[in-house]
Design an enzyme around this catalytic site. Structure first.
Site, PDB file in Angstrom:
ATOM      1  N   SER A 110       0.835  -1.198   0.000  1.00  0.00           N
ATOM      2  CA  SER A 110       0.000   0.000   0.000  1.00  0.00           C
ATOM      3  C   SER A 110       0.879   1.260   0.000  1.00  0.00           C
ATOM      4  CB  SER A 110      -0.893  -0.020   1.230  1.00  0.00           C
ATOM      5  OG  SER A 110      -1.658   1.135   1.255  1.00  0.00           O
ATOM      6  N   GLY A 111       0.605   2.145  -0.916  1.00  0.00           N
ATOM      7  CA  GLY A 111       1.365   3.402  -0.991  1.00  0.00           C
ATOM      8  C   GLY A 111       2.586   3.305  -1.879  1.00  0.00           C
ATOM      9  N   THR A 115      -1.587   2.595  -8.115  1.00  0.00           N
ATOM     10  CA  THR A 115      -2.670   3.316  -8.790  1.00  0.00           C
ATOM     11  C   THR A 115      -2.095   4.395  -9.705  1.00  0.00           C
ATOM     12  OG1 THR A 115      -4.031   2.874  -6.895  1.00  0.00           O
ATOM     13  CG2 THR A 115      -4.807   4.582  -8.368  1.00  0.00           C
ATOM     14  N   ASN A 160      -1.244   5.590   3.120  1.00  0.00           N
ATOM     15  CA  ASN A 160      -1.422   6.241   1.817  1.00  0.00           C
ATOM     16  C   ASN A 160      -2.620   7.174   1.889  1.00  0.00           C
ATOM     17  OD1 ASN A 160      -1.746   6.907  -0.829  1.00  0.00           O
ATOM     18  ND2 ASN A 160      -1.968   4.812  -1.603  1.00  0.00           N
ATOM     19  N   SER A 163      -5.483   5.693  -0.633  1.00  0.00           N
ATOM     20  CA  SER A 163      -5.315   4.240  -0.707  1.00  0.00           C
ATOM     21  C   SER A 163      -6.532   3.595  -1.362  1.00  0.00           C
ATOM     22  CB  SER A 163      -5.129   3.706   0.706  1.00  0.00           C
ATOM     23  OG  SER A 163      -4.947   2.322   0.654  1.00  0.00           O
ATOM     24  N   SER A 164      -6.255   2.706  -2.325  1.00  0.00           N
ATOM     25  CA  SER A 164      -7.375   2.016  -2.989  1.00  0.00           C
ATOM     26  C   SER A 164      -7.910   0.965  -2.003  1.00  0.00           C
ATOM     27  CB  SER A 164      -6.882   1.303  -4.237  1.00  0.00           C
ATOM     28  OG  SER A 164      -6.062   2.162  -4.976  1.00  0.00           O
ATOM     29  N   GLY A 391      -2.447  -3.445  -2.218  1.00  0.00           N
ATOM     30  CA  GLY A 391      -1.130  -4.020  -1.895  1.00  0.00           C
ATOM     31  C   GLY A 391      -1.172  -4.830  -0.609  1.00  0.00           C
ATOM     32  N   GLU A 393      -0.910  -5.840   3.011  1.00  0.00           N
ATOM     33  CA  GLU A 393      -1.166  -4.965   4.163  1.00  0.00           C
ATOM     34  C   GLU A 393      -0.806  -5.659   5.476  1.00  0.00           C
ATOM     35  OE1 GLU A 393      -5.160  -3.513   3.997  1.00  0.00           O
ATOM     36  OE2 GLU A 393      -4.681  -2.096   2.383  1.00  0.00           O
TER      37      GLU A 393
HETATM   38  N1  LIG Z   1       5.150   8.188  -9.976  1.00  0.00           N
HETATM   39  C1  LIG Z   1       4.789   8.951  -8.984  1.00  0.00           C
HETATM   40  N2  LIG Z   1       5.094  10.243  -9.015  1.00  0.00           N
HETATM   41  C2  LIG Z   1       4.728  11.055  -8.001  1.00  0.00           C
HETATM   42  N3  LIG Z   1       4.057  10.637  -6.916  1.00  0.00           N
HETATM   43  C3  LIG Z   1       3.724   9.338  -6.836  1.00  0.00           C
HETATM   44  C4  LIG Z   1       4.051   8.441  -7.881  1.00  0.00           C
HETATM   45  N4  LIG Z   1       3.595   7.225  -7.506  1.00  0.00           N
HETATM   46  C5  LIG Z   1       2.988   7.376  -6.317  1.00  0.00           C
HETATM   47  N5  LIG Z   1       3.052   8.642  -5.903  1.00  0.00           N
HETATM   48  C6  LIG Z   1       2.540   9.199  -4.653  1.00  0.00           C
HETATM   49  O1  LIG Z   1       2.280   8.178  -3.780  1.00  0.00           O
HETATM   50  C7  LIG Z   1       0.910   8.131  -3.381  1.00  0.00           C
HETATM   51  C8  LIG Z   1       0.435   6.700  -3.274  1.00  0.00           C
HETATM   52  O2  LIG Z   1       0.418   6.087  -4.523  1.00  0.00           O
HETATM   53  P1  LIG Z   1      -0.723   5.087  -4.946  1.00  0.00           P
HETATM   54  O3  LIG Z   1      -2.024   5.587  -4.512  1.00  0.00           O
HETATM   55  O4  LIG Z   1      -0.522   4.814  -6.354  1.00  0.00           O
HETATM   56  O5  LIG Z   1      -0.358   3.843  -4.088  1.00  0.00           O
HETATM   57  P2  LIG Z   1      -0.951   2.415  -4.221  1.00  0.00           P
HETATM   58  O6  LIG Z   1       0.184   1.505  -4.458  1.00  0.00           O
HETATM   59  O7  LIG Z   1      -2.027   2.407  -5.185  1.00  0.00           O
HETATM   60  O8  LIG Z   1      -1.496   2.190  -2.760  1.00  0.00           O
HETATM   61  P3  LIG Z   1      -2.776   1.414  -2.286  1.00  0.00           P
HETATM   62  O9  LIG Z   1      -2.446  -0.012  -2.345  1.00  0.00           O
HETATM   63  O10 LIG Z   1      -2.972   1.920  -0.932  1.00  0.00           O
HETATM   64  O11 LIG Z   1      -3.845   1.815  -3.188  1.00  0.00           O
HETATM   65  C9  LIG Z   1       0.186   8.868  -4.442  1.00  0.00           C
HETATM   66  O12 LIG Z   1      -0.961   9.483  -3.915  1.00  0.00           O
HETATM   67  C10 LIG Z   1       1.213   9.904  -4.890  1.00  0.00           C
HETATM   68  O13 LIG Z   1       1.180  11.004  -4.010  1.00  0.00           O
HETATM   69 MG   LIG Z   2      -4.014   2.275  -5.076  1.00  0.00          MG
END
Ligand SMILES: Nc1ncnc2c1ncn2[C@@H]1O[C@H](COP(=O)(O)OP(=O)(O)OP(=O)(O)O)[C@@H](O)[C@H]1O
Ligand SMILES: [Mg+2]
Length: 1090
Positions: A110-111, A115, A160, A163-164, A391, A393
């Site tokens: 997660s994070g 996404t 996050n 977070s999805s 992701g 957790e």
């Molecule tokens: N390539 C990137 N460039 C800039 N910021 C990023 C990038 N990837 C992720 N982030 C930052 O990290 C945060 C978390 O990313 P994201 O929501 O994609 O995580 P995730 O893997 O989908 O987590 P979860 O499993 O909780 O959904 C985003 O809100 C953004 O602020």
């Molecule tokens: Mg996500």
């Protein structure tokens, strides 16, 4: 990042090693150090072969612009620095050009940035695929599904901010050209427990906060909501309402726009927000304890306001809702009995209802989006799937949701292992390639521990946790989470990845609570509290509640609770949440395995969401459980590319003369020919039983490049031959056409020539005939002329002969006769002409027929005679008075014509004579009774010039047949009377004055009138006065007086002789009578006139 990219750039500007396969030495430390080094230079992507490892930068980097996309478009993966665009491009082109369905699996905790990575892929695909109204609409809808689903399915967690809280797999569907035509979204298990409660520091789903912050006040009022999130029980418990990185109000507008773009109707959007509002409102319904008379616990609604509002929003009876929230119907011996909930029971029911409403609403939203984006045509489609699932957790307290999420991650890791580690190594062995096995941890054993189906009552006890849970849920009687734990403890006690405090091996482990079990996941150990497992797995809603929801008039709510339909009697138990999830995960795995996989492995650099910080321990942990080192080792030891011989031969057969255009022998032999031709080193390739293996991707790229060049050459060759063929065909056609055209032209030209010659011959013939005819005509004419001349000569001769004979006689007699005859004839002609053209009888008609000169004098005489004759005729017609008038006029004419200027103007005026009508005047009668001048000829006022000084006075002049009488016109007394015979002479000037000088005869015997001398009078009718007085004198004396018309005359005034002189050119004189100025200077009287 400056983007003058390409191989040059990689060599010159690349930091660390961009493909970890090339690391030397290959150790975990070196790998992480390489990641760190790159990360510190904002190079967040690193390859392991074709797998992209992405480290979350937690900051906006300029890596995602349209220009960068253009750089990566249609480029080989190793040409440019590692990027998600490169792998997206590879997947997109494989799908479009090789017809291979693709999936991109994004994993990480997660994070870690899954996404965000999925959005980057969609952005890339949207830009590189085709354009057009329909395509752009589809793209826009696919892109807009993100903010909508994130609003409803994402939440701020400790790890996050976005977070999805659901898993998402999206298939983007393309047509044969690679243009997107639609898509299908599959959602996995929304973490619905979050609706009712969140751990401190976390938030509920974004949409609740967005609605309150972003909706306009009137809309909130219709939803009966207050804009303060603090006033809602579901939002105010965790102590986190706003997030620095999130602008809820702005996001709300994006969500609404997104829904509109996707195609939600306005009414649907309103219904969605009404349900969101209902959940918030229901969360505020509080219960108060009540003791029933039978000793049982019951409850009441503490404040009914919220309930009233919800009933209004949903269009249901408040009472129904109330009873569904405070009571439940149970069947006892086939009888339905209502039992009251305790306060805790009511709160549980309320929360369950809210969670059910929200999670069903979310599923409905996904379905609704799918309806909008689904492909509407029947055409064959290619698919590119993007998997962004929650992701791994590990929380402080992990519950059912974490168990399910981590199970899903285990499955994904399985796929990764299956395809990249296990399958690959097994393939080398299968193909008989020399291979030293690379050790890795295969998590299939953990997957089995969770999902293996069967019965725990069977002999081998080899059953998965999900099956045990389902079994427990189905057991009648008092089943609790505790009994479920006990059952697991007995069934899984020997499993190396299962731990529980009740087991002997863990009895001393104080970190493991008694009401929990621990699984040793591939990504680490996770302790799950069993509390709630049974309930959540059952996922049952009291029937009273679903019936109450179905009874609502609210369209959408009714749709979400179909089982609440009272006519639907089916009491069949719905599948448990666990088994549903397992089935959908298996479906997903099948789906992913049917496609060509591409991997993005996301890594979270630190737990503080800080940019620029890479925590080595945290990264090391992720690198380990993601199996990245094993991945590198397999890649490094193994071969980057493999292909069955047939396909390889088909693709590269143009690289050897022997195999092009077709190879009829064994495919492997053909492949060997190609490779020998390309001089590829032996250690670069390995020949398997059915496949060829190529160690280095660069070798493959070289092959591809050579193929591209060769294809280019072949295309040119084909083009050349084809163009030659086309041109030759064209030439032959032209040649044939030319022959036809020239034959036609010659024919046409010949015809034209022939016609011209024919016409010329005819013309020549014509000319000759005409010439001949003319010649003949001339001859005939000449002959005729000769004949005529002969005749004439003959006639003349005869005439001459006759004349000769008669000449003497002829001259004497015939000459005068002929002359007389001619004269008579001409005279006759002249007279006849005069007769026929005689002028009219008017005496003033001057016309007269013209005549020959010889008759000029006769003509003039005749004219005079004729004039006289017609004058006589005219005169005869006149009476006596007209005759007298005419006589007067004739006299005047004789006197004045061509002498006096004013004469012509007097001609048309008749001589009236008595201008003052004096004849009837009594005073006049008195006068003429004395003077006997009865015969009055003229009477008018005249200007008389004073002889002494030239002054002009007015007097009355009367002319009678006997005398001139001068009378004072005021008193009518006779001044003097001059007998007419006294007038000797009358003088006038030729000018335009109207004066006349009357000269008297020399006085005789003291004649008193004559003594006075001459007098000068002026009058308008001076012509008439002179004429009449002359005629009177003539009548009397038979002699006209002498009338002179000259500018000078000499006059006798009394005794003195005066020269009267008329002069023209005086200025300042008034025209008319007298119109003159008279001055007397001794013997000169000057009469000046204008
Ligand atoms: N390539 C990137 N460039 C800039 N910021 C990023 C990038 N990837 C992720 N982030 C930052 O990290 C945060 C978390 O990313 P994201 O929501 O994609 O995580 P995730 O893997 O989908 O987590 P979860 O499993 O909780 O959904 C985003 O809100 C953004 O602020
Ligand atoms: Mg996500």
């Amino acid at each position: 990042m400056a983007l003058h990219l390409g191989a040059q750039y990689i060599l010159e500007h690349n930091v660390g090693i961009s493909d970890a396969v090339l690391l030397d030495p290959l150790t975990e430390e070196a790998f992480i150090e390489n990641l760190k080094k790159r990360f510190s230079h904002e190079q967040i992507y690193t390859y392991i072969g074709t797998v992209v490892v992405s480290v979350n930068p937690y900051q906006k980097l300029p890596l995602y612009t349209a220009e960068v996309i253009e750089e990566y478009r249609s480029r080989n993966i190793y040409e440019l620095p590692p990027h998600i665009y490169a792998i997206s491009d590879e997947a997109y082109r494989s799908m479009r050009d090789r017809n291979l369905d693709q999936c991109i699996i994004i994993s990480g905790e997660s994070g870690a940035g899954k996404t965000e990575a999925s959005k980057v892929i969609m952005q890339y695909v949207a830009q590189v695929s085709g354009k057009g109204r329909e395509i752009d609409r589809v793209k826009e809808q696919l892109l807009q599904s993100n903010p909508v689903l994130e609003a409803f399915g994402n939440a701020k967690t400790l790890r996050n901010d976005n977070s999805s809280r659901f898993g998402k797999y999206m298939d983007i569907e393309f047509d044969f050209k690679g243009d997107p035509i639609g898509g299908v979204i599959t959602n996995y298990l929304l973490e619905k427990s979050r609706v009712a409660s969140q751990i401190p520091g976390e938030r509920n789903f974004h949409i609740f906060y967005q609605l309150l912050a972003g909706a306009d006040p009137t809309f909130l009022e219709t939803l009966k909501l207050s804009p303060k999130p603090e006033s809602y029980g579901f939002l105010n418990k965790s102590g986190c309402i706003t997030v620095d990185t999130i602008d809820d109000a702005r996001e709300f507008n994006l969500v609404k726009t997104g829904m509109e773009v996707i195609g939600f109707y306005r009414a649907e959007i309103n219904e969605v927000f009404q349900l969101v509002a209902s959940v918030l409102k229901l969360g505020n319904v509080e219960f108060s304890h009540r003791s029933n008379s039978d000793g049982t616990d019951g409850c009441d609604i503490a404040s009914t306001q919220e309930l009233e509002d919800v009933a209004k929003i949903l269009g249901c009876m408040e009472q129904n809702l109330k009873s569904a929230l405070t009571q439940r119907t149970v069947e006892v011996k086939r009888e339905k009995v209502k039992t009251d909930f305790s306060v805790a029971g009511a709160v549980y029911a309320r929360d369950a209802l809210c969670k059910a409403i929200y999670s069903r609403l979310f599923s409905w939203l996904v379905q609704r989006i799918n309806d909008s984006i689904k492909v509407k045509t029947e055409q064959t489609k290619k698919v590119m799937g993007v998997l962004d699932i929650y992701g791994f957790e590990v929380f402080e307290t992990n519950r059912y949701e974490q168990f399910i999420i981590n199970y899903c991650n285990e499955k994904l890791q399985q796929i990764f292992i299956e395809l990249t580690l296990k399958e690959e190594q097994e393939e080398y062995i299968r193909e008989g390639i020399e291979w030293i096995h690379v050790q890795y941890f295969n998590n299939a054993v953990i997957c089995d521990l969770i999902e293996k189906s069967g019965s725990s009552f069977s002999q081998n006890n080899n059953v998965g946790i999900l099956a045990i849970l389902d079994e427990q849920c189905l057991l009648p009687g008092n089943v609790t989470d505790k009994t479920f734990l006990e059952k697991m403890n007995t069934t899984c006690k020997d499993h190396p990845h299962y731990e529980s405090r009740a087991l002997r091996k863990n009895q001393s482990d104080r970190s493991l609570p008694h009401d929990a079990f621990r699984l040793k996941h591939y990504a680490g150990n996770v302790t799950y509290k069993v509390d709630g497992f049974i309930d959540k797995n059952n996922d049952l809603l009291y029937r009273d509640l679903s019936q109450a929801m179905y009874a609502c008039k609210h369209n959408l709510m009714k749709k979400l609770f179909p089982e609440g339909n009272p006519t639907q009697k089916s009491l069949k138990r719905p599948p448990t949440a666990g088994s549903q999830f397992k089935a959908s995960v298996q479906e997903l795995m099948k789906n992913l395995l049917s496609k060509n996989p591409n991997y993005i492995r996301c890594i979270k650099p630190n737990d503080e969401k800080q940019s620029g910080k890479l925590d080595l321990d945290i990264v090391k942990h992720q690198v380990r459980y993601l199996g990245l080192m094993e991945n590198i080792r397999v890649k490094r030891a193994g071969y980057a590319y493999r292909q069955v011989y047939d396909q390889f031969l088909y693709r590269y057969k143009m690289l050897a003369d022997e195999t092009w255009p077709s190879w009829h022998g064994d495919a492997k032999e053909g492949v060997k020919k190609i490779l020998a031709n390309q001089k590829i080193a032996d250690d670069e390739i390995a020949f398997g039983k059915s496949k060829l293996f190529i160690r280095n991707p660069r070798t493959l790229f070289d092959l591809e490049e050579t193929r591209r060049e060769r294809m280019h050459f072949l295309a040119t060759l084909i083009q050349k031959v084809w163009k030659g063929h086309v041109k030759r065909e064209h030439f032959l056609l032209m040649k044939r056409s030319q022959v036809i055209i020239s034959s036609r032209f010659r024919g046409f030209y010949g015809q034209k020539q022939y016609k011209r010659k024919k016409a010329a011959a005819l013309l020549l013939q014509c000319c000759t005939r005409r010439w001949k005819a003319r010649k003949l005509l001339a001859e005939l004419k000449h002959q005729k002329r000769m004949e005529w001349a002969a005749g004439v000569i003959h006639k003349y001769y005869l005439g001459w002969k006759v004349r000769m004979n008669y000449k003497p006689k002829f001259r004497r007699i015939a000459g005068p006769k002929v002359a007389r005859f001619m004269v008579v004839a001409l005279r006759r002609k002249f007279l006849l002409n005069v007769r026929d053209k005689l002028p009219s009888l008017s005496p003033i008609d001057n016309k007269w027929p013209s005549s020959l000169n010889m008759y000029k004098s006769a003509s003039d005489q005749l004219q005079v005679m004729h004039h006289r004759w017609r004058c006589r005729k005219y005169r005869r017609k006149l009476n006596e008075s007209q005759k007298y008038t005419l006589r007067e006029k004739a006299t005047a004419s004789d006197i004045f014509k061509d002498k006096k200027v004013i004469y012509p103007e007097s001609v048309p005026h008749p001589f009236k004579g008595d201008y003052l009508n004096l004849r009837g005047d009594m005073k006049w009668k008195k006068i003429h009774s004395v003077t006997h001048d009865i015969n009055l000829v003229f009477a008018d006022l005249v200007h008389k010039v004073n002889r002494a000084n030239g002054k002009i006075v007015q007097q009355l002049l009367v002319i009678s047949s006997q005398a001139l009488l001068v009378i004072d016109h005021h008193t009518m007394t006779l001044k003097y009377r001059i007998p007419i015979e006294y007038i000797e002479k009358i003088s006038l000037s030729p000018f335009q004055d109207k004066l006349a000088v009357f000269h008297m005869k020399k006085p005789e015997n003291g004649d008193k009138f004559a003594k006075k001398g001459d007098f000068i009078i002026g009058n308008e009718h001076i012509i008439e006065i002179v004429t009449k007085s002359s005629l009177c004198l003539k009548n009397k004396t038979s002699k006209m007086p002498e009338i002179t018309i000259s500018p000078q005359c000499s006059s006798q005034f009394g005794n003195s002789s005066v020269q009267v002189s008329f002069q023209q050119g005086a200025k300042g004189l008034e025209p008319g009578i007298p119109g003159v100025k008279v001055t007397r200077k001794k013997h000169l009287m000057l009469i000046s006139e204008p």
